[in-house]
Design an enzyme around this catalytic site. Sequence first.
Site, mmCIF file in Angstrom:
data_model
loop_
_atom_site.group_PDB
_atom_site.id
_atom_site.type_symbol
_atom_site.label_atom_id
_atom_site.label_comp_id
_atom_site.label_asym_id
_atom_site.label_seq_id
_atom_site.Cartn_x
_atom_site.Cartn_y
_atom_site.Cartn_z
ATOM 1 N N GLU A 141 64.191 17.294 6.836
ATOM 2 C CA GLU A 141 63.327 16.601 7.792
ATOM 3 C C GLU A 141 61.878 16.722 7.351
ATOM 4 O OE1 GLU A 141 65.770 16.573 11.874
ATOM 5 O OE2 GLU A 141 63.995 17.829 11.898
ATOM 6 N N GLY A 158 59.186 12.140 14.740
ATOM 7 C CA GLY A 158 58.587 11.629 15.972
ATOM 8 C C GLY A 158 57.389 10.722 15.736
ATOM 9 N N ASN A 175 69.492 15.712 18.305
ATOM 10 C CA ASN A 175 68.682 16.843 18.761
ATOM 11 C C ASN A 175 67.831 16.373 19.942
ATOM 12 O OD1 ASN A 175 66.954 18.967 19.107
ATOM 13 N ND2 ASN A 175 66.005 18.847 17.068
HETATM 14 O O1 G3P Z 1 65.711 17.131 14.588
HETATM 15 C C1 G3P Z 1 65.448 15.766 14.685
HETATM 16 C C2 G3P Z 1 64.058 15.428 14.418
HETATM 17 O O2 G3P Z 1 63.136 16.404 14.265
HETATM 18 C C3 G3P Z 1 63.676 14.053 14.184
HETATM 19 O O3 G3P Z 1 63.073 13.612 15.359
HETATM 20 O O4 G3P Z 1 62.359 11.933 16.968
HETATM 21 O O5 G3P Z 1 61.738 11.702 14.555
HETATM 22 O O6 G3P Z 1 64.086 11.345 15.249
HETATM 23 P P1 G3P Z 1 62.796 12.046 15.544
#
Ligand code: G3P
Length: 247
Positions: free
Chosen positions: A164, A170, A10
């Site tokens: 998630e 992030g 993503n």
């Molecule tokens: O959709 C993927 C997501 O929200 C995770 O983001 O940057 O923590 O891998 P990240």
Amino acid sequence: MARKFFVGGNFKMNGTISSIKEIVENLNKAQLDSSVEVVVSPPALYLLLVREHLRKEIGVAAQNVFNKPNGAFTGEISASQLTDSNIDWVILGHSERRTILNESDETVASKTKYATDNGVSVIWCCGESLEQRESGSTLSVIAGQLAALKAELSDWSKIVIAYEPIWAIGTGKVATTEQAQEVHASIRKWLKDNVSDKVADETRILYGGSVSEKNCTELSKQPDIDGFLVGGASLKPAFVDIINCKL
Ligand code: G3P
């Protein structure tokens, strides 16, 4: 039935023509585990660029789609426009859209139903906030999100679920393998109890939230983790290592 491991990237609202071309070239020349289904999701503006240049065995996903046929909906993209452009997937229900864009469980469910009815497969996201986890309501929050989806959806064959936890997105704070496995197993049990044994057995459940080339192998060994939805790391060459985490 063996579920095909799935790795989604993503890109969120990141990238330029040049940086996205670089990611595509990197994926095109990489040796990828052929037993893994890979789908990347660039911003809408770059969907066609990616679809045109990316090797065909990698799928492409939009980051949103509307729940109405073509018409007077300024700023939206329709499911038929996605299929017309050979974009077979869409990410729906991401926590950034649920929280920042105020998309309710019902809106997400309605978009998911409309997309799947019109030939677009959906990476459907769910997950709890830190406050909800700390108050012990993780499983009930996710059950509520699933129940809203079930109220709309009859055909689950075009759905991949991405768990998630919002606190892990992030932040560099990945859920432990035990935390992730516990929620994944409970989602599978919910599907078994509320939809069917077949859907519970066949639906892929991805983990998303600070997945990296360092933590992916351990997570991938969990029995109910069928892949990843990767944010930040999908913009980097390390995405290839995540795709190949089972080799
Ligand atoms: O959709 C993927 C997501 O929200 C995770 O983001 O940057 O923590 O891998 P990240």
